[in-house]
Motif scaffolding. Structure first.
Motif, PDB file in Angstrom:
ATOM      1  N   THR A 151       0.425   4.273  -9.997  1.00  0.00           N
ATOM      2  CA  THR A 151       1.635   3.936  -9.233  1.00  0.00           C
ATOM      3  C   THR A 151       1.753   4.854  -8.025  1.00  0.00           C
ATOM      4  N   LEU A 152       1.527   6.154  -8.254  1.00  0.00           N
ATOM      5  CA  LEU A 152       1.636   7.103  -7.131  1.00  0.00           C
ATOM      6  C   LEU A 152       0.582   6.791  -6.070  1.00  0.00           C
ATOM      7  N   ALA A 153      -0.653   6.510  -6.511  1.00  0.00           N
ATOM      8  CA  ALA A 153      -1.710   6.176  -5.544  1.00  0.00           C
ATOM      9  C   ALA A 153      -1.315   4.908  -4.781  1.00  0.00           C
ATOM     10  N   GLY A 154      -0.759   3.927  -5.504  1.00  0.00           N
ATOM     11  CA  GLY A 154      -0.347   2.669  -4.863  1.00  0.00           C
ATOM     12  C   GLY A 154       0.715   2.918  -3.805  1.00  0.00           C
ATOM     13  N   ILE A 155       1.693   3.766  -4.112  1.00  0.00           N
ATOM     14  CA  ILE A 155       2.758   4.066  -3.145  1.00  0.00           C
ATOM     15  C   ILE A 155       2.160   4.807  -1.935  1.00  0.00           C
ATOM     16  N   ILE A 156       1.241   5.744  -2.206  1.00  0.00           N
ATOM     17  CA  ILE A 156       0.605   6.487  -1.095  1.00  0.00           C
ATOM     18  C   ILE A 156      -0.174   5.514  -0.197  1.00  0.00           C
ATOM     19  N   TYR A 157      -0.950   4.589  -0.821  1.00  0.00           N
ATOM     20  CA  TYR A 157      -1.711   3.636  -0.007  1.00  0.00           C
ATOM     21  C   TYR A 157      -0.787   2.705   0.777  1.00  0.00           C
ATOM     22  N   LEU A 215       2.201   3.543   1.909  1.00  0.00           N
ATOM     23  CA  LEU A 215       2.814   4.329   2.993  1.00  0.00           C
ATOM     24  C   LEU A 215       1.812   4.693   4.071  1.00  0.00           C
ATOM     25  N   PHE A 216       0.537   4.816   3.682  1.00  0.00           N
ATOM     26  CA  PHE A 216      -0.490   5.253   4.640  1.00  0.00           C
ATOM     27  C   PHE A 216      -1.631   4.230   4.657  1.00  0.00           C
TER      28      PHE A 216
END
Ligand code: HEM
Ligand code: HEM
Length: 122
Positions: free
Chosen positions: A47-53, A55-56
């Motif tokens: 989930t965190l990786a998904g949110i980072i991808y 956002l960036f």
């Protein structure tokens, strides 16, 4: 890719919580490491990786992002399947899958870290 990761992680959330629920109901905690890592490497990390991808987009579009996506999603089921089967059967054959899966996941995490340092910018 970020949205896809978030959807995949939601499935891991259901699997992880479902396994935790099963363990609590039958009072058998032998699969706790499987439960913990499905939730932590499957639900929270993805989930965190998904949110980072999300956002960036530069990080998501990079080759590093794509390799991270595929290696994490291939390695984790192999690692978790191996760990579950090894715990249930105690057959050392399945330990091989834990090692292979964990190595693939670790490589995926390394690529993710390099990606964050190269492509996550203001
Ligand atoms: C409905 C949801 C959940 C249920 C029913 C549940 C149930 C359980 C149970 C029964 C245990 C074993 C406790 C013991 O050995 O005494 C456990 C351990 C654990 N759970 Fe869950 N769990 C849930 C959700 C989660 C989530 C969402 C996470 C992480 C994001 C998580 C992380 C862990 C960890 C890390 C442990 C091992 C704790 C330790 O080492 O002592 N669980 N859970
Ligand atoms: C490739 C990545 C990883 C590998 C190979 C790995 C390996 C392990 C191993 C061998 C154990 C001991 C299991 C046991 O006592 O039977 C463990 C426990 C644990 N790990 Fe990991 N881990 C990884 C990633 C993570 C991550 C990303 C988190 C948190 C975000 C995490 C949280 C935990 C926790 C909470 C426990 C204790 C769970 C329990 O009581 O069963 N691990 N891990």
């Amino acid at each position: 890719m970020g949205i896809r990761l978030i959807k995949i992680s939601a499935v891991y959330f259901l699997l992880g919580a479902g396994l935790g629920y099963y363990m609590a109901v039958v009072h058998d905690y032998s699969l706790t490491p499987v439960h913990a890592h499905i939730n932590l490497l499957g639900w929270t990390a993805l989930t965190l990786a998904g949110i980072i991808y999300h956002l960036f987009p530069a990080a998501a579009a990079s080759k590093l992002g794509k390799w991270h996506f595929w290696l994490h999603n291939i390695g984790l089921p192999i690692m978790m399947g191996g760990l579950a089967l090894f715990t249930i059967t105690e057959n050392p054959f399945f330990a091989v899958f834990i090692s292979i899966g964990a190595t693939v996941v670790l490589i995926a995490i390394l690529l993710f870290v390099i990606n964050v340092f190269t492509n996550v910018k203001e």
